[in-house]
Design an enzyme around this catalytic site. Sequence first.
Site, short mmCIF file in Angstrom:
data_model
loop_
_atom_site.label_atom_id
_atom_site.label_comp_id
_atom_site.label_asym_id
_atom_site.label_seq_id
_atom_site.Cartn_x
_atom_site.Cartn_y
_atom_site.Cartn_z
N ASN A 116 35.13 15.29 74.23
CA ASN A 116 34.93 14.47 73.04
C ASN A 116 34.23 15.32 71.97
O ASN A 116 33.13 15.81 72.20
CB ASN A 116 34.09 13.25 73.43
CG ASN A 116 33.80 12.34 72.25
OD1 ASN A 116 33.48 12.81 71.16
ND2 ASN A 116 33.90 11.05 72.46
N HIS A 133 30.75 14.82 68.04
CA HIS A 133 29.45 15.29 67.53
C HIS A 133 29.52 16.65 66.85
O HIS A 133 28.56 17.06 66.21
CB HIS A 133 28.39 15.20 68.62
CG HIS A 133 28.16 13.77 68.99
ND1 HIS A 133 27.81 12.82 68.06
CD2 HIS A 133 28.31 13.11 70.16
CE1 HIS A 133 27.73 11.64 68.64
NE2 HIS A 133 28.04 11.78 69.92
N HIS A 153 36.74 9.73 68.46
CA HIS A 153 36.54 8.31 68.19
C HIS A 153 36.56 8.11 66.68
O HIS A 153 35.65 8.56 65.99
CB HIS A 153 35.19 7.89 68.79
CG HIS A 153 34.87 6.43 68.68
ND1 HIS A 153 33.79 5.86 69.30
CD2 HIS A 153 35.49 5.41 68.03
CE1 HIS A 153 33.75 4.56 69.04
NE2 HIS A 153 34.77 4.27 68.26
N ARG A 187 35.70 5.91 64.12
CA ARG A 187 34.91 4.68 63.96
C ARG A 187 35.25 4.00 62.64
O ARG A 187 35.61 4.65 61.67
CB ARG A 187 33.42 5.02 63.98
CG ARG A 187 32.88 5.21 65.37
CD ARG A 187 31.36 5.40 65.31
NE ARG A 187 30.80 5.26 66.63
CZ ARG A 187 30.29 4.12 67.11
NH1 ARG A 187 30.23 3.04 66.36
NH2 ARG A 187 29.82 4.08 68.33
N ARG A 204 31.67 7.54 60.61
CA ARG A 204 30.43 8.31 60.58
C ARG A 204 30.61 9.75 61.04
O ARG A 204 29.81 10.60 60.73
CB ARG A 204 29.33 7.63 61.42
CG ARG A 204 29.59 7.64 62.89
CD ARG A 204 28.42 7.11 63.66
NE ARG A 204 28.28 5.66 63.49
CZ ARG A 204 27.55 4.92 64.31
NH1 ARG A 204 26.88 5.46 65.29
NH2 ARG A 204 27.49 3.62 64.14
N GLU A 238 39.80 7.25 70.77
CA GLU A 238 38.93 6.10 71.05
C GLU A 238 38.87 5.26 69.80
O GLU A 238 38.73 5.79 68.70
CB GLU A 238 37.51 6.59 71.33
CG GLU A 238 37.19 6.79 72.75
CD GLU A 238 35.75 7.25 72.89
OE1 GLU A 238 34.88 6.86 72.10
OE2 GLU A 238 35.51 8.05 73.78
N THR A 273 28.41 4.17 71.56
CA THR A 273 29.02 3.00 72.20
C THR A 273 28.03 2.40 73.21
O THR A 273 27.55 3.10 74.08
CB THR A 273 30.31 3.41 72.92
OG1 THR A 273 31.08 4.22 72.04
CG2 THR A 273 31.11 2.20 73.33
N GLU A 277 38.34 3.11 81.85
CA GLU A 277 37.31 4.13 81.86
C GLU A 277 36.01 3.44 82.22
O GLU A 277 35.57 2.53 81.52
CB GLU A 277 37.18 4.78 80.48
CG GLU A 277 36.07 5.83 80.44
CD GLU A 277 35.92 6.49 79.07
OE1 GLU A 277 36.81 6.36 78.21
OE2 GLU A 277 34.87 7.13 78.87
N HIS A 311 30.40 8.63 79.59
CA HIS A 311 29.24 8.23 78.77
C HIS A 311 27.96 8.78 79.35
O HIS A 311 27.59 8.46 80.48
CB HIS A 311 29.11 6.72 78.56
CG HIS A 311 28.51 6.44 77.21
ND1 HIS A 311 27.17 6.49 76.97
CD2 HIS A 311 29.09 6.21 76.00
CE1 HIS A 311 26.94 6.27 75.68
NE2 HIS A 311 28.09 6.11 75.08
N1 PXP Z 1 33.62 7.41 76.68
C1 PXP Z 1 33.49 6.54 75.66
C2 PXP Z 1 34.32 5.31 75.67
C3 PXP Z 1 32.61 6.81 74.60
O1 PXP Z 1 32.50 5.92 73.59
C4 PXP Z 1 31.88 8.00 74.60
C5 PXP Z 1 30.97 8.31 73.46
O2 PXP Z 1 31.71 8.42 72.29
C6 PXP Z 1 32.07 8.88 75.67
C7 PXP Z 1 32.92 8.55 76.72
C8 PXP Z 1 31.38 10.19 75.74
O3 PXP Z 1 30.01 9.98 75.87
P1 PXP Z 1 29.02 11.19 75.67
O4 PXP Z 1 29.16 11.64 74.24
O5 PXP Z 1 27.69 10.59 75.98
O6 PXP Z 1 29.43 12.27 76.63
#
Ligand code: PXP
Length: 247
Positions: free
Chosen positions: A15, A18, A51, A53, A57, A78, A109, A159, A199
Amino acid sequence: MINHEKEIMTILSVNVDHVATLRQARLIDYPDPVKAATIAEEAGAEGITFHLREDRRHIQDSDLSRFKEKCTTRLNMEMAAVEEMVNIAINLKPAQVSLVPEKREELTTEGGLKIDENQNLLEKYTKRLQSEGIKVSYFIDPVEKYIKLSKQLGANAIEINTGSYSDAKSQEERELQLEKIKTGCTFAVMEGLELYAGHGLNTENILPLLEIKEIEEYNIGHSLVSDAVYLGFFQSVKRMNDLIKNR
Ligand code: PXP
């Protein structure tokens, strides 16, 4: 855990939200989440997650076609289950969509989808996305009721939200949450759903989860981008990917 006939190939989907968070902090064009995604792929990641959003953001609309153009692995978008996002996804055609709950004021999330409160809409959007060849996954807490409903509404995959496990403040709490995840995974496999998890995962707390062989995809972002500050993004992703592949 369960006797499987098919061999499960577990993948890391990185992901890159960030990376975009850092870019948006200055409203300039770097660091580029798409460039980071290609580095993640070079480091062995077999999927890229972003993601989009509703408040934009981090990931921006202008990133989407560039992900599509530059990435060679499985793209996972996402998004909230809302009309605007469904239309964007249908236009983009990622391999997969992960439906997540979204609140404007949250830092990230929080919790899984409350599927029971939203069944008609979820079913409708799931069908629409699938009719365009997009696989649909629901991000849910490891609760039997939600797993059953995911199957009923037609999701291809779930998930499992590992947030409560990752955020556990004591060993006892962590073990309790791990047990809930294991039970949820067993149930999801029995229901015939593909199983993903994510997550708050990092190179330490992922280790007990790697024993659950049925998990096919890990969705990891924040810890990889954080570790990249010390290691570089390639090494950060490679280290995690090696852990997953050598489990
Ligand atoms: N899965 C989902 C559905 C999420 O919303 C996120 C965060 O955007 C993640 C996984 C990844 O989480 P993390 O950034 O804490 O690794």
